[in-house]
Write an enzyme that holds these catalytic residues in place. Structure first.
Site, mmCIF file in Angstrom:
data_model
loop_
_atom_site.group_PDB
_atom_site.id
_atom_site.type_symbol
_atom_site.label_atom_id
_atom_site.label_comp_id
_atom_site.label_asym_id
_atom_site.label_seq_id
_atom_site.Cartn_x
_atom_site.Cartn_y
_atom_site.Cartn_z
ATOM 1 N N TYR A 59 -8.899 18.685 -17.952
ATOM 2 C CA TYR A 59 -7.919 17.821 -17.666
ATOM 3 C C TYR A 59 -6.952 17.642 -18.883
ATOM 4 O O TYR A 59 -5.607 17.537 -18.716
ATOM 5 C CB TYR A 59 -8.779 16.282 -18.177
ATOM 6 N N GLU A 93 0.480 -1.506 0.144
ATOM 7 C CA GLU A 93 -0.212 0.504 -0.021
ATOM 8 C C GLU A 93 0.716 1.463 0.109
ATOM 9 O O GLU A 93 1.598 1.434 0.457
ATOM 10 C CB GLU A 93 -0.735 0.346 1.264
#
Length: 283
Positions: free
Chosen positions: A129, A48
């Site tokens: 974006y 993680e």
């Protein structure tokens, strides 16, 4: 060669990963908060991470090549999705900083023609974006001065089997096959769409190149043919009766009406769109 992907679970990434595994044995995929090791035996969690710990995870992984496929899309309705910044900018920045610290590294970035296109409102970069993605191009130039070798591949559009992204071609095909009414814009916007297998082949071509011919260069992949949405609908009308309504809807606020071709075409892909549509329409 140890290869790390970002966005490996996306449409292009999920098509590229099996091909890379076949050639290189295993790859590692950076997701939103985990890194996975993917091989012929399947996928398992490697570790993680947080944005603060990702640099250390890269030190442990010690990748030779990173292929940046991550794309956090912008949605102008509802609460803002910060992944448009995290996926498009934060993760590439951390990876490039890692390579800078090593004084070496290879980075293949998958970009979008929206980065240098203008919307109907005259905004270069179209929306957040495209604007944020364009920032990565400028970062690549900076890090190349620190022995990070990059290749930036600009895509104009993709399609193919098992595509669940809700792109316009598949929305049209689904509506026709289910006999649903679909209200479309007037359809004058031009598209240049490349079949997924050709995109994967182009990326592999860059990955396997070892003579420096694509070092520190921005390239693109597109076909020789543009299709308007209107032309696509007219073609489908010849195949099957349908409830497609051209002009029943509006153009998007950030619509791009025509592609702009700025960079060398690395892979002269054939236009296969009509063959694909024909194969997907239920008679």
């Amino acid at each position: 060669m140890r290869i790390v992907l970002t966005g490996g679970s996306g449409y292009i990434g999920s098509s590229l990963t099996p091909v890379l595994i076949k050639k290189y044995g295993r790859v590692y995929n950076i997701g939103r908060n985990t890194i996975s090791e993917v091989s012929i035996n399947g996928s398992k969690e490697y570790c993680e991470f947080t944005y603060e710990s990702l640099f250390d995870s890269l030190v442990e992984l010690s990748p030779d090549l990173v292929i940046n496929l991550a794309a956090g899309y912008y949605n102008d309705s509802g609460a803002p999705d910060l992944n448009v910044i995290d996926g498009n900018l934060k993760i590439p920045f951390i990876i490039l900083e890692y390579f800078k610290s090593c004084n070496y590294g290879r980075f293949i970035n998958i970009g979008s023609y929206w980065e240098f296109s203008c919307s109907g409102r005259g905004v270069k970069g179209v929306n957040p974006y495209g604007i944020i993605k364009s920032t990565v191009r400028r970062l690549l130039d900076y890090y190349s001065k620190y022995n990070v070798i990059y290749t930036n591949l600009i895509l104009y559009g993709s399609y193919g089997d098992n595509d669940h992204r809700g792109k316009i071609v598949d929305c049209i095909i689904d509506a026709v096959n289910s006999n649903e009414t679909l209200k479309l814009s007037p359809g004058e916007q031009k598209l240049n769409l490349v079949y997924i297998d050709d995109i994967i082949e182009a990326i592999l071509y860059i990955v396997s190149s070892d003579n420096g011919q694509y070092d520190n260069e921005t390239l693109s992949i597109y076909t020789p043919t543009e299709h308007t949405v209107k032309e696509i609908v007219c073609f489908i009308n010849e195949i099957k009766d349908n409830n497609l309504s051209l002009g029943g809807g509006r153009y998007r606020n950030d619509e791009v009406m025509a592609p702009d071709y700025k960079y060398r075409n690395i892979f002269h892909a054939k236009d296969k769109l009509k063959e694909y549509i024909t194969s997907k329409i239920k008679k």
